[in-house]
Design a protein around this motif. Structure first.
Motif, short mmCIF file in Angstrom:
data_model
loop_
_atom_site.label_atom_id
_atom_site.label_comp_id
_atom_site.label_asym_id
_atom_site.label_seq_id
_atom_site.Cartn_x
_atom_site.Cartn_y
_atom_site.Cartn_z
N GLN A 1 0.83 -1.21 0.00
CA GLN A 1 0.00 0.00 0.00
C GLN A 1 0.87 1.26 0.00
N HIS B 1 -9.81 5.12 7.69
CA HIS B 1 -8.83 4.42 6.85
C HIS B 1 -7.92 5.39 6.10
N ASN C 1 -4.45 4.28 4.44
CA ASN C 1 -4.99 3.30 3.50
C ASN C 1 -5.66 4.00 2.32
#
Length: 149
Positions: A13, A81, A86
């Motif tokens: 990520q 998130h 993220n």
């Protein structure tokens, strides 16, 4: 082992630019299918308001009285998130542009890449939304402003 997978996912990520992808479309247009595929490919977190209408036994139970609450829960989860780094994919009908506003604001606030995808396929909708409700959604569908196309 789970920790290693989490660390590997975090590394994957972090090697990509953080993003927020909004997927809009009528029920049965392929939003969830697309979101699942993109999340599996990218490692992004996939959210939908419908995810918050699932009971403890794992059964989807639509309740119109809870719509405001489940959309708020989806927005809160998205913000959480994004806040921890993220990328996020949110798939909701978003028939009117104002319904995306909280997410548009989040993308700007967090400085993440924003992508909006429209789904226009016509599959059987998995939640049994009646045809008259889908027609009402189609009738109020708004075209995206130029800056989001």
């Amino acid at each position: 082992m789970a920790r290693n997978n989490a660390q590997n996912n975090a590394k994957i990520q972090s090697s990509r630019a953080q993003s927020l992808t909004l997927i809009r479309g009528l029920p049965g247009s392929g939003k969830s299918t697309m979101a699942n595929a993109l999340a599996a490919q990218s490692g992004a977190t996939h959210l939908e308001a419908d995810h918050f209408m699932v009971d403890r036994a794992g059964t989807y139970r639509f309740d119109a009285r809870r719509l405001r609450d489940v959309h708020q829960q989806c927005e809160t989860a998205c913000e959480k998130h994004l806040g921890i780094g993220n990328s996020v994919i949110v798939a909701n009908t978003f028939t009117e542009v104002w319904e995306m506003q909280a997410y548009l604001d989040m993308a700007e606030r967090f400085g993440v890449t924003l992508q909006i995808i429209e789904c226009h396929a016509q599959f059987e909708n998995t939640h049994g939304v009646p045809d008259d409700k889908i027609k009402a959604m189609r009738d109020r569908w708004e075209t995206l402003p130029a800056q989001y196309r």
